[in-house]
Design an enzyme around this catalytic site. Sequence first.
Site, PDB file in Angstrom:
ATOM      1  N   ARG A  95       0.961   0.083  -5.681  1.00 42.04           N
ATOM      2  CA  ARG A  95       2.333  -0.279  -6.042  1.00 42.04           C
ATOM      3  C   ARG A  95       2.640  -1.641  -5.438  1.00 42.04           C
ATOM      4  O   ARG A  95       1.877  -2.154  -4.635  1.00 42.04           O
ATOM      5  CB  ARG A  95       3.312   0.738  -5.446  1.00 42.04           C
ATOM      6  N   ARG A 104      12.373  -6.661   8.684  1.00 43.16           N
ATOM      7  CA  ARG A 104      13.061  -5.573   7.976  1.00 43.16           C
ATOM      8  C   ARG A 104      14.284  -5.166   8.782  1.00 43.16           C
ATOM      9  O   ARG A 104      14.142  -4.744   9.945  1.00 43.16           O
ATOM     10  CB  ARG A 104      12.150  -4.359   7.826  1.00 43.16           C
TER      11      ARG A 104
END
Length: 457
Positions: free
Chosen positions: A293, A339
């Site tokens: 992915r 993040r």
Amino acid sequence: MFRKLLVANRGTIAIRIIRACRELGIPSLAVYSTADRDALHVRMADESVCIGPAAAEDSYLNIPAIISTALTWGADAVHPGYGFLSENGDFAEACRRSGLNFVGPRARHIRLMGDKPRARRIMKRAGVPVLPGSEGKGITELRDAETAAKALGFPVLIKAAAGGGGKGMRIARDAAELARLFPLARAETEAAFGSRTMYLEKYLERARHVEFQILADLNRNLIHLGERDCSIQRRHQKVLEEAPCPALTARMREKMGKAAVRAAQVVGYSNAGTVEFLLAGDGRFYFIEMNTRIQVEHGVTEMVTGIDLIKESLRLAAGEPLGSRQRAIGLSGTAIECRVYAEDPDAHLPSPGVVSNHHSPGGLGVRVETALYDGYRVPVHYDPMVAQVIAHASDRPGAIARAKAALREYVIDGIKTNIPLHLRILDDPDFRKGDFATDFLSRYEAAAEPPSQRKVS
Ligand code: MV4
């Protein structure tokens, strides 16, 4: 190209995909749960359809609801993003059976790479280095784990055959630990994946997690876009990633890149993917798994290569050839991604709430991917990652300085975030030297305990 694309995801990746669609002239169709009525991806898409209640199993993981929405609303393609259904072979197959283009690899490649012992076997046969481990289809019983561990020697890592990303993983440093931890890891695996199949690998201490970005068209042409260093993780959740890996020479990059391309090529892989390696201190590297992915950290590769990975994934799924040849891929400077999680930085607990005074940083070389806005309520139902701050500069010290400046500029009131942790990492002498491995945050966090809890010796 596609007539209309259904975005089967939420948050920053849904927005990222909607933006790529807009550039390509593809109308976008968002889906959302009742908890996401006010989410930014719903407002940004050309059309939006509510597909179910807050619980992901009933909405973002609801295959029939997503497929029937695509068909009813005239979409001819589906982008799964990351997480949710992105590595679900049944979903990829259901899309194709319904005449929808799944933006990703074929179902058989998702399933193959989802079976980690099988992926190891295929890579070993193809000459891609793997760590010593238990051979065969996997282990469900402690006595078989004990036999395998005896042959491997301790320490060993107990891993979930259907796992990935560290769920169900345990380090066993001796036979007693194996006896204690194997049933625990197996129970965690069964709860998370509905499978109790495990495998063992020799545990590689102080390695770096280095992953290569791959792109492949439907004609078996493959390229790699260099690597990302993802060693800085906390409980197998990535915190900070960078491209390129500060420990790789151009020669090592070429060698590992070739191995990554080979890994994807032997199975006939298509679309975007990531080949994960562990890099040992002595320069040896080992395949650990392949992610089928697009990943959260795709942005750092985009910044150093100038290639839009989401647009490429869409083009490749539509049957177009690769946009660049391997020798045309250049790496420029360093990109660092931080993040941002909505979490209490001390307690490491999620910190949902209503966002106010949202000011996201900007300027040269600063990119912020976020779905936050003033008045937005961060839902409790999903992953607490609320932003990615990406800093790019011509060299690593410049990227670190830019990341620090951007994070200090970032204002998010109403929720607690891990921005203070990022600032500590970016000031850490070992991080600044590029001298870190997978144990970085565990050591670092132990040293960063609040003074009141620190032992006075
Ligand atoms: C390993 C490893 C050392 N030895 N496997 C973690 C996530 C998953 N994708 C693979 N991971 C690892 N597999 C062997 N045989 C080290 C990691 C690892 C890690 C381990 C502990 C703490 C932080 C880590 C960060 C990245 C990778």
